[in-house]
Design an enzyme around this catalytic site. Structure first.
Site, short mmCIF file in Angstrom:
data_model
loop_
_atom_site.label_atom_id
_atom_site.label_comp_id
_atom_site.label_asym_id
_atom_site.label_seq_id
_atom_site.Cartn_x
_atom_site.Cartn_y
_atom_site.Cartn_z
N HIS A 13 0.82 -1.20 0.00
CA HIS A 13 0.00 0.00 0.00
C HIS A 13 0.87 1.26 0.00
O HIS A 13 0.69 2.15 -0.85
CB HIS A 13 -0.90 -0.02 1.23
N GLU A 14 1.80 1.33 0.92
CA GLU A 14 2.65 2.52 1.00
C GLU A 14 3.58 2.63 -0.20
O GLU A 14 3.97 3.73 -0.60
CB GLU A 14 3.46 2.52 2.30
N HIS A 53 1.87 4.68 -2.80
CA HIS A 53 2.06 6.11 -2.55
C HIS A 53 3.46 6.56 -2.98
O HIS A 53 3.64 7.59 -3.64
CB HIS A 53 1.90 6.40 -1.06
N GLU A 106 -4.38 7.96 -3.04
CA GLU A 106 -4.93 6.72 -2.50
C GLU A 106 -5.30 5.74 -3.60
O GLU A 106 -5.26 4.52 -3.40
CB GLU A 106 -6.14 7.03 -1.61
#
Length: 489
Positions: free
Chosen positions: A254-255, A258, A284
């Site tokens: 997830h990160e 980003h 996001e």
């Protein structure tokens, strides 16, 4: 130099100072000794005062009035600088400084209170944060809505009313899908002990696989996973639990979404308004499509199952299909970041309603814990028994990020649109994911979203990438198809 060049040179220094401020925040959550909290608050406040002074410097207004954009990128630079200048001018310098000092201190108070499940210890400083954020929102909004004004910092152009309508559209389908899944026997999770060191080793490999450049970043641990920085210094964090390796691995993926967004912006935009993600909703969308549509797909889970079996041995699941069901199991739980795709947006809707009420003055911080617990019981059907599972689980309010939470769901909607377009463009995506090959997927996202940075407005960017205005239907169709197969009637 002409007015445009002078403005951009000045802006470059301001952006560099902002990056330093972000690095202080990263250090506070990863490396800073606990006893340094009060001093760090002073440091953050002093730096924020300098940044605020630069962003409201009268010369910026003069340069904006005189500058001519040399090209499309220049016009976008002026648009973003003007928006920031006009917005920052509305906030008194002493308020900006007070907020920086307070939220730096509040973050440490939150972490301590969370570790002790003691909301009462956090409530006084949160009440002060809410008071100052309400004051900031009113200063920004003028005669408009204070919450919309705060949210505009994270998702320009979006309003609470628009998002409320979107949530109202999504909620019935999400609730029905949730009830369908939870009415069936729960898919068993993986089991065993998963050494933290091995988790971190695999997490670093996955980050690289998804395109994260470790020569311009690093992966560390924090209480709450996050990504920080842009350009040539983009850092991510994760956390480990020896009972739940997915907490670490999927937080990392997830990160990484980003971080890859920030790393892959056109280098020509570095240390300028265009040199960062255009909005948190778009940001996001990158983290969620990396984590969910790609990372939790059946094809990729088959590849990941082999990797984990080689490292951890028996995981209590029979085969790759059982592993896929474990990764995507719909289950009772309290923590947003550990939630499955079906229930995740219900967590956001809860926070959205509560923080709007806090900013509007319709809910007091003294009543927040009870309001959270009552709403959670109504939405999810069971009781919150400790604050760290409830209103203390997220760091956002402690650092003043009111208006941030709804961008998570907006990002899911954007990700649904992007995933639909990606699969049309890369018809053999499943075969590539089964080999652990993310190249085509991440390259498509780089070309259509990431490299543009702030060049386009958020909805325009998604529309250009997908060929249609963003809407919730692709996300809901994806969820219905995926979880309908996982939980057939």
């Amino acid at each position: 130099m002409n007015a445009f060049d002078e403005l951009m040179a000045f802006q470059r220094e301001t952006e560099a100072l902002s990056q330093i401020a972000g690095r202080l925040g990263w250090d506070q959550e990863t490396m800073m000794p606990r006893g340094a909290a009060e001093q760090r608050a002073e440091e953050s406040g002093a730096l924020q005062a300098v940044i605020h002074a630069r962003r409201t410097d009268p010369r910026v207004g003069d340069w904006l009035a005189a500058a001519d954009a040399p090209d499309q990128a220049g016009a976008a630079q002026l648009r973003l600088i003007r928006r920031s200048y006009e917005r920052t001018q509305r906030v008194p310098a002493d308020l900006a400084t007070a907020l920086a000092r307070l939220t730096s201190r509040a973050q440490g108070v939150w972490a301590e209170a969370r570790s002790k499940d003691d909301f009462a210890a956090f409530a006084p400083v949160l009440a002060e944060v809410v008071r100052l954020k309400r004051e900031e929102g009113q200063a920004l909004a003028g005669d408009g809505d204070a919450y919309d004004a705060l949210m505009d910092e994270f998702e320009p152009g979006a309003t609470g009313a628009q998002l409320q309508a979107m949530f109202d559209e999504m909620r019935p389908g999400l609730v029905a899908l949730r009830q369908r899944a939870l009415s069936q026997p729960e898919h068993p999770p993986v089991s065993g002990k998963f050494a933290a060191q091995k988790q971190m080793q695999l997490a670093r490999e996955l980050a690289r696989q998804f395109g994260y450049d470790m020569t311009r970043g690093r992966l560390d641990k924090a209480v709450h996973p996050f990504s920080s920085g842009s350009g040539s210094d983009v850092r991510i964090t994760t956390r480990t639990s020896e009972d739940d390796p997915f907490n670490c691995l999927y937080a990392t993926i997830h990160e990484t979404g980003h971080a890859c967004y920030e790393q892959r912006i056109d280098p020509a935009y570095a240390l300028s308004p265009l040199g960062q993600g255009v909005s948190m909703g778009v940001h996001e969308s990158q983290s969620r499509i990396y984590e969910n549509q790609l990372g939790r797909s059946r094809a990729y889970c088959g590849w990941l199952y082999g990797q984990m079996r080689d490292r951890f041995g028996d995981m209590g699941v029979a085969d790759a299909d059982a592993f896929y069901r474990a990764v995507n199991r719909v289950h009772r739980g309290f923590i947003r970041t550990e939630s499955d795709e079906v229930q995740y947006n219900l967590h956001i809707m809860l926070r959205f309603d509560l923080e709007r009420a806090l900013i509007a003055g319709d809910l007091s911080v003294a009543d927040l814990e009870t309001a959270w617990n009552d709403r959670f019981k109504a939405d999810f059907g069971y009781d919150v028994t400790r604050a760290s599972d409830g209103c203390l689980q997220d760091v956002h309010w402690s650092v003043g990020l009111f208006g941030y939470f709804p961008t998570y769901s907006l990002g899911n909607v954007y990700a649904g649109c992007l995933h639909e377009a990606l699969r049309q463009t890369v018809p053999d995506l499943e075969a590539q994911l089964a080999d652990g090959d993310l190249t085509a997927a991440t390259t498509w996202l780089e070309e259509n979203v990431q490299r543009h940075g702030g060049l386009y407005e958020p909805r325009e960017l998604i529309t250009r990438a997908c060929g249609a205005e963003p809407k919730a239907a692709p996300l809901m169709a994806y969820l219905d198809t995926k979880f309908g197969a996982l939980y057939p009637t």
